[in-house]
Motif scaffolding. Structure first.
Motif, short mmCIF file in Angstrom:
data_model
loop_
_atom_site.label_atom_id
_atom_site.label_comp_id
_atom_site.label_asym_id
_atom_site.label_seq_id
_atom_site.Cartn_x
_atom_site.Cartn_y
_atom_site.Cartn_z
N UNK A 184 0.75 -1.41 -0.18
CA UNK A 184 -0.10 0.01 0.09
C UNK A 184 1.22 1.41 -0.50
N UNK A 185 0.53 1.88 -0.48
CA UNK A 185 0.83 3.49 -0.70
C UNK A 185 0.72 4.38 -0.17
N UNK A 186 -0.42 3.88 0.31
CA UNK A 186 -1.31 4.93 1.16
C UNK A 186 -0.95 6.02 2.10
N UNK A 187 -1.11 7.25 2.74
CA UNK A 187 -0.16 8.28 3.17
C UNK A 187 0.66 8.13 2.83
N UNK A 188 2.21 7.45 2.36
CA UNK A 188 2.85 8.37 0.85
C UNK A 188 2.84 9.35 0.02
N UNK A 189 4.27 9.89 -0.03
CA UNK A 189 4.69 11.05 -1.28
C UNK A 189 4.20 10.46 -2.21
N UNK A 190 3.73 8.88 -2.83
CA UNK A 190 3.99 8.31 -4.14
C UNK A 190 3.00 7.71 -4.44
N UNK A 191 2.60 7.22 -5.53
CA UNK A 191 1.04 6.29 -6.15
C UNK A 191 1.51 6.44 -7.33
N UNK A 192 0.45 5.05 -7.74
CA UNK A 192 1.10 4.17 -9.15
C UNK A 192 0.90 5.65 -10.25
N UNK A 193 1.13 5.64 -12.19
CA UNK A 193 1.76 6.75 -12.82
C UNK A 193 0.08 5.73 -13.78
N UNK A 194 -0.91 6.64 -13.32
CA UNK A 194 -2.15 6.47 -14.93
C UNK A 194 -1.65 5.99 -16.14
N UNK A 195 -0.85 7.69 -17.00
CA UNK A 195 0.27 7.15 -18.07
C UNK A 195 0.55 6.30 -18.57
N UNK A 196 1.60 5.77 -17.33
CA UNK A 196 2.97 5.14 -17.54
C UNK A 196 2.42 3.32 -16.84
N UNK A 197 1.59 3.11 -16.58
CA UNK A 197 0.88 1.51 -15.89
C UNK A 197 -0.57 1.41 -16.85
N UNK A 198 -0.22 0.18 -16.80
CA UNK A 198 -1.13 -0.80 -17.02
C UNK A 198 -1.43 -1.88 -16.51
N UNK A 199 -2.78 -2.22 -16.44
CA UNK A 199 -2.90 -3.84 -15.54
C UNK A 199 -3.19 -5.07 -16.55
N UNK A 200 -2.70 -6.17 -15.99
CA UNK A 200 -2.58 -7.12 -16.88
C UNK A 200 -2.89 -8.06 -15.87
#
Length: 729
Positions: A112-128
């Protein structure tokens, strides 16, 4: 051309200045390395070399070649970009079906990245999702947000060389924005999956890596981790730290595009180098000018006689003239530069003139608002000017004298302001009283203190040296009294200078003499209205100085009293004044009587340690004497130093001062004379009373106190005496 040279000169000067005042982390270089991965600031490895614990990188040397990890998330870092992204190795999710030998199994939850300064990039990632007859659901904390299905290959085999993910044994889906936690729910519910023995896999993955770097997408099934791109931003709570250390040629913007870093402390922002600069925007001098002229094509589209000249943030293409033309250009440039210099000097002089005028107008505004006109008006009524009565100090001199009103210089604080210790240019030590912001209700009190003190010249009254009204908060400058208040002297132990009977008697005589002067010898009678031990200061020789004339009033010679809103301090307040709102000179006498009792007993005017009916020292004193317990309440130091007849004489004087009938109280002149008589051991008729005569006076007064003290206490507790203009009692 000339304007360009001038601008280059000015920009170069500004660059030198910014570098001179810039901040830099002397213990960190701003960049670190772990294996073949570059770690730029705000990330870092060593303590103090990263902006926040979330950006701390650990370099693991136990896995063969060194590998960097985000310490708090335990994710391997593949690369970091100052554009706000970093790639990490992220665990795959998998689900294995039940077979004859074992039950169905499922992988652990994702990081989990919650409460961190990071989040998953929408433009760079896909779900496979990889697998046969696969239903892959992508869930966040709000529920299912994406998903895909795949069917089995008609031959029920996995292609050995597949470069597409088109729904056969592999499916993919986009993800939403600002995603910081997800769960991949992978089940085999479709097609002929029940007979399959392979596990199903699913995860976020770097889209570019997945589509361009893999020759066979099904290689992913052999991996426990895959590259995923995270966006990173800096929380606005760290904005002050970033603004101190960032490059001069960089811009920081909130995630919503605003350039303001003020407001919601939960917002995030990133920084970039300005156009024409490159490097690390989070470091002092991190953004360096790009030399566009290093590219031979920079001015190629123009005539060949033009040459490239690099400037801060850009470049110019200038004609490449011959030697004579170049000299002319230099002369013209110098001339324009001199002209710009004169223009700059003229503009600076104009600015100083305008600023000086504005400062004068502002000082005039503050002078009027702080009661300067009212002060002049009151002082002019005595046919004297402000300058003759008191000195008007310069605000800069007083700021320098008090070290810009340093908290370490504070001598005391009260309802009307704070007093600082200061040293003037001539070396004289003073006390500077910084009043609270003056409103219309307090303006008269402030001006009143200045006017009254300017008219007083007595060795036992604190001397007002001057004031400063030209700034927002008015200032009063007094002579410095080094040994604190009488209250501190009595109630705090001082082994070096103990409060002996002789010193107490001398202090009482000096205070009485000062009040006698105010009541009878000043040009106009002055009622202090707040006599108490905290308003009596002690100089270097422990001589008394009466202070704090904020509530004092001067009256006409033929006037007998003042009718005012009740003001004063409970414990010292004249009960007759409390009931009638009429303040007379005998009200000051009553307050002085309480001070006399404090000097005799060493007790405080109000104390919660005494019984409820005797919390007031005056009541406690009267009751004790009525019960023939005078010497039981006298301070041990006084009992040791004084003769009994001296104690009885001063106690008798205190009782007369505390008489509830103001007309029966002595005047301050009579009080002063009797104290001087005790000092010189001259037995006047008033101090030669025996103890029986004293007992008669006590009995008579106690009957009056029984009738009044209870009602006075109830009035005080219920707030009858309070008003918008009254001081706390």
């Amino acid at each position: 051309m000339g304007m360009t040279v001038g601008m280059v000169f000015l920009l170069w000067s500004m660059n030198v200045f910014m570098k001179a005042v810039g901040l830099a982390n002397s213990s960190c270089s701003g960049v670190a390395f772990c294996g073949n991965v570059t770690i730029p600031y705000p990330f870092g490895i060593e303590p103090g070399c990263y902006i926040d614990d979330w950006f701390a990188i650990g370099c693991n040397h136990t896995l063969g070649s060194p590998k960097p990890f985000l310490r708090r998330l335990d994710l391997e870092v593949l690369d970091i970009s100052l554009e706000g992204t970093l790639r990490v190795n992220y665990p795959m999710s998998w689900w294995c079906p039940m077979n004859e030998t074992k039950n169905a199994t499922r992988s652990a939850e994702n990081v989990s990245l919650a409460s961190s300064p990071f989040y998953f990039s929408k433009s760079r990632n896909i779900f496979i999702a990889m697998g046969c007859g696969n239903l892959a659901l992508f869930r966040s904390s709000v529920g299912t947000i994406a998903g895909c299905m795949s069917v089995c290959d008609v031959k029920d085999t996995i292609p050995t060389n597949s470069s597409s993910c088109n729904g056969i044994d592999c499916c993919k889906s986009t993800i939403p924005s600002d995603l910081d936690v997800f769960t991949a729910d992978i089940t085999g519910k479709y097609g002929n999956f029940t007979g399959a023995k392979d596990c199903n896999y699913g995860s976020l993955v770097d889209q570019k890596w997945f589509e361009e770097n893999l020759t066979n997408h099904f290689e992913v099934k052999t991996m426990s981790q895959v590259p995923v791109v995270l966006n990173w931003e800096i929380n606005e709570s760290l904005s002050s730290l970033v603004m101190k250390s960032k490059s001069s040629y960089s811009t920081c913007q909130l995630a919503n595009g605003s350039s303001s870093l003020l407001g919601n402390m939960s917002a995030t922002f990133t920084c970039t180098c300005d156009f024409g600069f490159e490097g690390n925007p989070y470091l002092v001098n991190g953004c360096q000018d790009i030399d566009e002229c290093a590219d031979p094509e920079s001015c190629r589209f123009l005539d060949l006689q033009y040459r490239c000249v690099n400037i801060l943030g850009g470049f110019d293409c200038l004609p490449d003239f011959d030697h004579k033309s170049r000299n002319k250009i230099i002369i013209i440039g110098i001339s324009i530069g001199i002209g710009l210099l004169f223009l700059f000097v003229g503009g600076w002089w104009s600015y100083k003139v305008v600023k000086k005028r504005k400062d004068i107008k502002l000082k005039e505004k503050f002078f009027k608002r702080n009661g300067g006109l009212l002060l002049q008006q009151q002082l002019s009524s005595s046919d004297v000017t402000v300058e003759k009565m008191i000195k008007l100090f310069n605000s800069k001199d007083l700021e320098k004298a008090t070290d810009n009103f340093n908290v370490n210089r504070i001598l005391g604080q009260g309802g009307q302001g704070t007093v600082y210790k200061g040293m003037l240019i001539d070396g004289k030590i003073v006390a500077v009283k910084k009043s609270k912001v003056i409103d219309e209700g307090k303006l008269e009190e402030f001006v009143n203190e200045v006017v009254i003190l300017s008219q007083i010249n007595h060795r036992n009254v604190v001397k007002l040296l001057g004031c400063c009204l030209e700034i927002e908060v008015p200032l009063l400058v007094y002579e410095f009294i080094p040994n604190g208040t009488l209250s501190q002297y009595l109630h705090n132990q001082n082994e070096e200078f103990p409060a002996t009977w002789d010193m107490r008697l001398r202090i009482a005589t000096e205070v009485a003499g000062a009040l006698f002067y105010l009541h009878s010898a000043a040009s106009t009678p002055i009622y202090h209205r707040d006599i108490k031990t905290t308003n009596i200061l002690l100089d270097d020789k422990y001589r008394a100085k009466v202070a704090d004339f904020g509530t004092s009033r001067s009256i006409a010679i033929d006037q007998t009293h003042l009718t005012t809103t009740v003001q004063g301090t409970y414990g010292y307040l004249d009960p007759e004044y409390f009931q009638s709102s009429q303040f007379t000179e005998k009200s000051d006498v009553y307050s002085f009587g309480v001070v006399l009792v404090e000097l005799l007993t060493g007790e405080k005017a109000i104390s919660s340690t005494r019984t409820k009916e005797c919390r007031s020292l005056a009541t406690y004193f009267i009751h004790s004497m009525e019960e023939n317990k005078l010497f039981d309440i006298i301070d041990a130091r006084v009992m040791k130093d004084a003769k009994q007849e001296e104690i009885i004489a001063v106690a008798n004087l205190a009782i007369m001062c505390l008489d509830l009938n103001g007309k029966k109280r002595p005047t301050m002149k009579e009080v002063t004379m009797q104290l001087e008589a005790v000092q010189t051991l001259q037995k006047t008729p008033n101090v030669q009373q025996n103890y029986e005569e004293l007992e008669y006076v006590i009995t008579e007064m106690h009957e009056q106190w029984d009738a009044v003290s209870t009602s006075t206490m109830s009035h005080v507790n219920s707030g009858v005496a309070s008003s918008s203009g009254a001081r706390p009692m």
